[in-house]
Design an enzyme around this catalytic site. Sequence first.
Site, PDB file in Angstrom:
ATOM      1  CB  SER A  68       3.274  -8.024   1.516  1.00 22.11           C
ATOM      2  OG  SER A  68       2.133  -7.986   2.321  1.00 22.11           O
TER       3      SER A  68
ATOM      4  CB  THR B  10       0.545  -3.650   6.246  1.00 28.28           C
ATOM      5  OG1 THR B  10      -0.737  -3.779   5.620  1.00 28.28           O
ATOM      6  CG2 THR B  10       1.064  -2.241   6.111  1.00 28.28           C
ATOM      7  CG  ASP B  11      -2.207  -7.873   3.771  1.00 26.79           C
ATOM      8  OD1 ASP B  11      -2.572  -7.007   4.589  1.00 26.79           O
ATOM      9  OD2 ASP B  11      -2.835  -8.122   2.727  1.00 26.79           O
TER      10      ASP B  11
ATOM     11  CB  THR C 263      -0.927  -0.017   1.233  1.00 29.64           C
ATOM     12  OG1 THR C 263      -1.816  -1.111   1.079  1.00 29.64           O
ATOM     13  CG2 THR C 263      -1.745   1.251   1.353  1.00 29.64           C
TER      14      THR C 263
HETATM   15  N1  DGL Z   1      -2.325  -6.605   0.021  1.00 33.05           N
HETATM   16  C1  DGL Z   1      -1.588  -5.735   0.763  1.00 33.05           C
HETATM   17  C2  DGL Z   1      -0.121  -6.003   0.915  1.00 33.05           C
HETATM   18  O1  DGL Z   1       0.678  -5.693   0.047  1.00 33.05           O
HETATM   19  C3  DGL Z   1      -1.862  -4.292   0.644  1.00 33.05           C
HETATM   20  C4  DGL Z   1      -2.154  -3.897   2.013  1.00 33.05           C
HETATM   21  C5  DGL Z   1      -1.079  -3.119   2.691  1.00 33.05           C
HETATM   22  O2  DGL Z   1       0.054  -2.979   2.259  1.00 33.05           O
HETATM   23  O3  DGL Z   1      -1.464  -2.562   3.724  1.00 33.05           O
HETATM   24  O4  DGL Z   1       0.220  -6.495   1.959  1.00 33.05           O
END
Ligand code: DGL
Length: 231
Positions: A69, A102-103, A22
Site C-alpha cells: 500500500s 495496512t501502511d 499483507t
Molecule cells: N507494506 C505493507 C503494505 O502493503 C505491508 C504491510 C501490511 O499490509 O500490513 O501496506
Amino acid sequence: MSLSAQAQEKKANVVVIGTGGTIAGAGASSVNTAAYQSAVVPVDKIIAAVPEISKIANVRGEQIFQIGSESFNDERLLKLGKRVSELLKQNDVDGIVITHGTDTIEETAYFLNLTLKSTKPVVVVGSMRPGTALGADGALNLYDAVLVASSKDAAGKGTLVVMNDEIHSGRDVTKTNSFKVETFRSPYGPLGYVVEGKLMFYRLPARPHTTQTEFDIDKINSLPRVDIAYN
Ligand code: DGL
C-alpha cells in the site's frame, strides 16, 4: 423457487476488491509473522481460503492492483475510488470490501469516506500477518469485513475499516504499531465490534462523510498537490 434458492437470494451481494498488502502476503515459513512478501496472493484465493464467507454473502472478487500500500499514488487512489463508485451504483451490489495493505489503509479509507456518494457499506480491511503465518489474522478480518459490508446496520456510516474484531470510522482510524494485531486505533474508540458473526455498533460518526460532503469521486480527475514542510 427452491428453499436453497430463496436463502441464496436473501444473502447480500458483496464485491471484494483486491489491492494487495499483507492480507495477500506469504512467508517462507509459518513462523514468519513479520518477514514475508506482501501482495502475492490473488484476491480469489484469499476469498476461497475462508469458505465460511459463502454462508453470509454472495461474494465475488475483483483484482484491481497487487501492490504494497506504500505504492498507492493519486492515480491509483482515483482509479480505486471511481471503480468503487461504479460498483455501488449497480442494483446487484449491496456492499464493497477492499483488501488493502495496512501502511496506508487509513489514507484510502479517509479518501473514500470523503468522496463516495453512496450510503451502501464500504469496508477496507487488511491483516498484520500473512495467511501463511501462525496466528494469521486475515481470514477472520475478511470474514468480519464481509459481514459488515453485508449489513444494513453498516449503511450510511461512511467508509469503515474492520480489523481485529473492531469497526472503525475511516475518518478516525490510524495505524499505531508496525506488528501488533491490535495496531488500529481511533482517538474516540471504534464505532463497534464484530464477534462470532454478529456486529454491534456503539456510536455514530458525527462529522460529514460520503453523501454529506462537497467532494464527488465521479467528478474528481486529479488531486491538488499539497507540499508539507517539516519543521
Ligand atoms: N507494506 C505493507 C503494505 O502493503 C505491508 C504491510 C501490511 O499490509 O500490513 O501496506
